[in-house]
Design a protein around this motif. Structure first.
Motif, PDB file in Angstrom:
ATOM      1  N   LEU A 153     -18.847 -78.521  -6.697  1.00 37.21           N
ATOM      2  CA  LEU A 153     -17.993 -78.121  -5.410  1.00 37.21           C
ATOM      3  C   LEU A 153     -16.854 -79.230  -5.424  1.00 37.21           C
ATOM      4  O   LEU A 153     -17.093 -80.241  -5.610  1.00 37.21           O
ATOM      5  CB  LEU A 153     -18.645 -78.409  -4.016  1.00 37.21           C
ATOM      6  CG  LEU A 153     -19.559 -77.177  -3.611  1.00 37.21           C
ATOM      7  CD1 LEU A 153     -20.383 -77.484  -2.462  1.00 37.21           C
ATOM      8  CD2 LEU A 153     -18.959 -75.813  -3.660  1.00 37.21           C
ATOM      9  N   ALA A 154     -15.556 -78.710  -5.147  1.00 36.44           N
ATOM     10  CA  ALA A 154     -14.426 -79.472  -5.065  1.00 36.44           C
ATOM     11  C   ALA A 154     -14.363 -79.823  -3.562  1.00 36.44           C
ATOM     12  O   ALA A 154     -13.430 -81.058  -3.278  1.00 36.44           O
ATOM     13  CB  ALA A 154     -13.209 -78.851  -5.441  1.00 36.44           C
ATOM     14  N   ALA A 155     -14.813 -79.419  -2.760  1.00 37.14           N
ATOM     15  CA  ALA A 155     -14.403 -79.772  -1.192  1.00 37.14           C
ATOM     16  C   ALA A 155     -15.945 -79.394  -0.619  1.00 37.14           C
ATOM     17  O   ALA A 155     -16.832 -78.788  -1.175  1.00 37.14           O
ATOM     18  CB  ALA A 155     -13.462 -78.979  -0.574  1.00 37.14           C
ATOM     19  N   ASP A 156     -16.164 -80.209   0.723  1.00 34.86           N
ATOM     20  CA  ASP A 156     -17.218 -80.008   1.549  1.00 34.86           C
ATOM     21  C   ASP A 156     -17.238 -78.346   1.813  1.00 34.86           C
ATOM     22  O   ASP A 156     -16.081 -77.758   1.739  1.00 34.86           O
ATOM     23  CB  ASP A 156     -17.478 -80.614   2.752  1.00 34.86           C
ATOM     24  CG  ASP A 156     -17.515 -82.158   2.319  1.00 34.86           C
ATOM     25  OD1 ASP A 156     -17.865 -82.340   1.279  1.00 34.86           O
ATOM     26  OD2 ASP A 156     -17.216 -82.956   3.318  1.00 34.86           O
ATOM     27  N   LEU A 157     -18.396 -77.774   2.297  1.00 35.43           N
ATOM     28  CA  LEU A 157     -18.527 -76.632   2.567  1.00 35.43           C
ATOM     29  C   LEU A 157     -19.466 -76.069   3.939  1.00 35.43           C
ATOM     30  O   LEU A 157     -20.409 -77.042   3.971  1.00 35.43           O
ATOM     31  CB  LEU A 157     -19.318 -75.957   1.267  1.00 35.43           C
ATOM     32  CG  LEU A 157     -19.775 -74.627   1.141  1.00 35.43           C
ATOM     33  CD1 LEU A 157     -18.378 -73.530   1.007  1.00 35.43           C
ATOM     34  CD2 LEU A 157     -20.717 -74.110   0.055  1.00 35.43           C
ATOM     35  N   ARG A 190     -20.302 -84.668  -1.741  1.00 39.68           N
ATOM     36  CA  ARG A 190     -20.195 -83.514  -1.211  1.00 39.68           C
ATOM     37  C   ARG A 190     -21.165 -83.253  -0.127  1.00 39.68           C
ATOM     38  O   ARG A 190     -22.251 -83.617  -0.157  1.00 39.68           O
ATOM     39  CB  ARG A 190     -20.153 -82.537  -2.240  1.00 39.68           C
ATOM     40  CG  ARG A 190     -19.007 -82.213  -3.212  1.00 39.68           C
ATOM     41  CD  ARG A 190     -17.955 -81.650  -2.533  1.00 39.68           C
ATOM     42  NE  ARG A 190     -17.137 -82.261  -1.673  1.00 39.68           N
ATOM     43  CZ  ARG A 190     -16.265 -83.298  -2.298  1.00 39.68           C
ATOM     44  NH1 ARG A 190     -15.709 -83.392  -3.601  1.00 39.68           N
ATOM     45  NH2 ARG A 190     -15.378 -83.998  -1.516  1.00 39.68           N
ATOM     46  N   ARG A 191     -20.632 -82.795   0.939  1.00 41.84           N
ATOM     47  CA  ARG A 191     -21.487 -82.103   2.000  1.00 41.84           C
ATOM     48  C   ARG A 191     -21.594 -80.672   2.232  1.00 41.84           C
ATOM     49  O   ARG A 191     -20.427 -80.187   2.184  1.00 41.84           O
ATOM     50  CB  ARG A 191     -21.222 -82.971   3.338  1.00 41.84           C
ATOM     51  CG  ARG A 191     -21.267 -84.725   3.238  1.00 41.84           C
ATOM     52  CD  ARG A 191     -22.560 -84.845   3.050  1.00 41.84           C
ATOM     53  NE  ARG A 191     -22.743 -86.517   2.931  1.00 41.84           N
ATOM     54  CZ  ARG A 191     -22.713 -86.983   1.974  1.00 41.84           C
ATOM     55  NH1 ARG A 191     -22.912 -86.442   0.898  1.00 41.84           N
ATOM     56  NH2 ARG A 191     -22.994 -88.312   1.982  1.00 41.84           N
TER      57      ARG A 191
END
Lengths: 539, 174
Positions: free
Chosen positions: A31-35, A262-263
């Motif tokens: 993942l490049a960003a939190d989701l 990452r969260r």
């Protein structure tokens, strides 16, 4: 490494085909960003409980998100190599241990959980165990008769049937030795379809014959539009006023060992804990879930197991053929359930890494036994813990970094059972013609006659990390029951204090099962998840 | 030994481990310059390289293949540790500090020379003493070293011909 290339399977891989058709699978290590995701139901864990629940709830038209700590590995990735499979597919590289390191625990950590790596043994919950739950814990609706339709259903779903092929020699020694002593031994039913009988269930089935969650219920749920998150560790449940609002997860790195920044947040109407009997209680403990009676993570059971190796006059080749096909319940059935510890006898697969790490001693003596691998035979005795007051099991605690550790003290009551188990196994192995028997014990002592073994084992000093103790079955810690003073969840699997949180996994059991637990988890989850589906079904 | 004594020595043993780790990591600066390694610092590599020939005496090849086999096991141990969760890596880090720090290496492990110079007999004595120790902590440390080294060698296909293991079967159809 031409052999590895040749072994690159050209067999069908239905899971990879499904990914090609657009199944929603997200690997949190990439993942490049939190989701943030929204769902009707968030299921934490994809093993026997999570997988079964996912299929039933997705088929009911609910929007399901599955959260798995381990990686997605499918048949194309399964190369039948221990050094590759254990770090990839097992908790702590198959070296998970109790707090004092005295028990090594084999537990899956991958899509499909332990069902991806287990040895396919399928037993209905013994009626004696269910009767005990009714009488000692007040359970209703879980008698053997009540569960028949659920076992029938899951046996059909997972192709659980008698295994018609002759046992491999490692299992047949157990059968013949028991027979020679007049001890009943029987064939184990297996969850396989078109099994090649090659013997590598424990490193992930390369032919998709094993009907694990990886090839059955999880694909079905994904086909119905469910989402699967991998390398995603469920960290805490956010709850307030008796309801859970969200699940906070951390991403793991590509090795699957270390958290990343990452969260992932899952907002759902209903949450299901199915992370196994270490993972689910740990999640509740980290979340500070209400636990007014101090039940969560207590009474954790392992079927702690003793191991006995024998050298046979003929080849055994215990690394080949279906690994676990013969069992004896004689030493369970002949003892009162709540008396001295009884034990189930089975055989394990004998691949070199597992054998080498289990054999005691070192140097020439260890090397000599390893050179005898083709003639080696091994029996294991799984002790039925949790029925006698002196067998209280273990408790889950949290380490400084929030990850769980199981404290499981081994007391004199346990060692009494362990000694009897070592004696029974040696007697059976000699009765089948063994030339030598070595109980797995740090002394490395072995015996060439039953008489010598009988005297030697009777005097063997038994203590943690002197006698080898292993486990592949973790149970308990969030027990099911009507009485909130003694149980974490009610008889629908719903948490007694958090109204939209359910537990559907081996944590539910008030005691150990006294048999390999996968079918108990499938059947009980099918019952509970089907009832939940009826209540949650979209109007 | 009574449970109480065991508990006390267990706690004391744990404290010694932590103290040695603290002293050791403060007194040394190590770089993992060799990029083949992900987990083992040079001193820990020296310890593993010293115990491997003793744990695997009779199993490792002799002659020309010996050096490459020893190397493969040390690298295998490193890879295995790298695959463990942080809490387990930290415990092993403490163990290797205890074994690397000269005072504790001598007093707790009974190995009086630096690891590269330790005789096989001295290493074997150390391993046997920890294996048979009354202290659970030392038995568990022995068990960890045993498991890491045995897994690193017997998980490697170089080990298989000598033990009659044919390796995984072919999945070729027809």
């Amino acid at each position: 490494m031409t052999t590895a290339i040749l072994r690159q399977s050209t067999l069908p891989d239905p899971f990879r085909d499904g990914l090609g058709r657009g199944w929603k699978v997200i690997d949190a290590s990439t993942l490049a960003a939190d989701l943030t995701l929204e769902a009707d139901v968030a299921i934490i864990g994809t093993g026997a409980g999570g997988g079964t629940a996912a299929e039933i709830l997705a088929n009911a038209g609910l929007n399901v998100v599955m959260i798995e700590e381990g990686p997605l590995q499918t048949s194309s990735d399964f190369h039948m190599r221990e050094a590759e499979a254990y770090p990839q597919l097992y908790q702590e590289s198959a070296a998970r241990k109790t707090r004092d390191k005295a028990i090594n625990i084999l537990q899956g950590r991958c899509v499909g959980g332990s069902t991806t790596v287990n040895w396919t043994s399928s037993f209905r919950t013994p009626p004696r165990t269910l009767d005990f739950w009714a009488s000692a814990y007040g359970l209703t609706g879980f008698s053997a008769a009540d569960l028949v339709p659920w076992f029938d259903r899951m046996e059909t779903r997972l192709n659980i049937a008698p295994w018609a092929v002759a046992p491999n020699e490692n299992n047949d020694v157990l059968r013949r030795g028991a027979q020679a002593l007049g001890i009943p031994a029987n064939a184990i039913r297996r969850n396989v379809k078109g099994c090649w009988n090659i013997g590598y269930c424990g490193t992930g089935c390369p032919t998709n014959a094993k009907q694990s969650m990886l090839v059955t219920t999880i694909p079905e749920a994904l086909q119905r539009g469910a989402t699967l998150l991998t390398r995603t560790r469920a960290w805490t449940l956010e709850h307030r006023d008796g309801r859970v609002s969200a699940l906070a997860c951390v991403g793991l790195d590509a090795r699957g060992t270390d958290p990343t920044a990452r969260r992932v947040t899952i907002r759902a109407k209903t949450f299901i804990g199915a992370a196994g009997a270490i993972g689910t209680p740990a999640l509740l403990l980290r979340s500070k879930a209400p636990d007014p009676n101090g039940i969560t993570g207590k009474r954790t059971f392992l079927h702690p197991s003793l191991v006995s190796a024998a050298l046979m006059p003929e080849r055994v080749d215990g690394f080949a053929g279906a690994p676990q096909t013969i069992y004896s319940d004689h030493f369970l059935d002949s003892l009162p359930l709540d008396g001295p510890l009884g034990y189930k006898l089975e055989a394990p697969p004998l691949h070199p890494l597992l054998v080498a790490t289990t054999l005691p001693s070192f140097g020439p003596e260890h090397a000599r036994w390893m050179r005898e691998l083709p003639n080696m035979q091994v029996v294991i005795a799984l002790l039925r813990d949790g029925f006698n007051p002196a067998s209280g099991g273990g408790s889950i605690g949290l380490q400084g970094d929030g990850t769980p550790v199981l404290d499981y003290p081994l007391n004199d009551f346990f060692w009494d059972g362990a000694r009897r188990a070592l004696l029974s196994m040696a007697e059976i192995q000699f009765a089948a013609g063994a030339k030598a028997v070595m109980p797995m014990h740090s002394s490395g002592v072995s015996y060439s006659t039953w008489r010598a073994a009988q005297a030697g084992i009777a005097a063997l000093p038994l203590a943690p990390l002197a006698a080898t103790v292993v486990s592949a079955h973790v149970m308990g810690g969030c027990p099911l029951g009507p009485d909130a003073k003694r149980a974490s969840v009610d008889q629908t699997g719903r948490h007694h204090q958090l109204e939209n949180l359910y537990v559907f996994d081996g944590s539910l059991f008030p005691t150990s099962i006294g048999a390999n637990p996968q079918l108990s988890i499938y059947g009980i989850t099918a019952k509970l998840a089907s009832a939940l589906a009826l209540r949650l079904r979209p109007a | 030994m009574s449970r109480r004594t065991l508990l006390k020595t267990g706690v004391a043993g744990g404290a010694a481990l932590l103290a040695a780790h603290w002293l050791y990591t403060r007194s040394t600066v190590q770089s993992v310059a060799d990029t083949r390694f992900v987990a083992l610092a040079p001193d820990a590599r020296a310890i593993v390289a010293a115990i491997v020939p003793v744990l695997l005496d009779g199993a490792l090849p002799t002659g020309g293949a010996a050096v490459a086999a020893l190397d493969a096991v040390v690298i295998g141990v490193d890879v295995a540790i790298g695959g463990l969760p942080p809490a387990a890596r930290k415990e092993l880090d403490q163990l290797f500090s205890l074994l690397a720090f000269a005072p504790t290496r001598s007093l707790v492990a009974g190995v009086w020379s630096p690891w590269p110079e330790a005789s096989p007999a001295a290493v074997a004595d150390f391993l046997a003493q920890w294996r048979d120790s009354r202290l659970l902590l030392l038995r568990s440390a022995y068990a960890a070293l045993h498991q890491l080294v045995m897994a690193a060698w017997y998980g490697n296909e170089r080990a298989w011909p000598a033990i009659g293991y044919p390796g995984p079967p072919s999945l070729a159809i027809g």
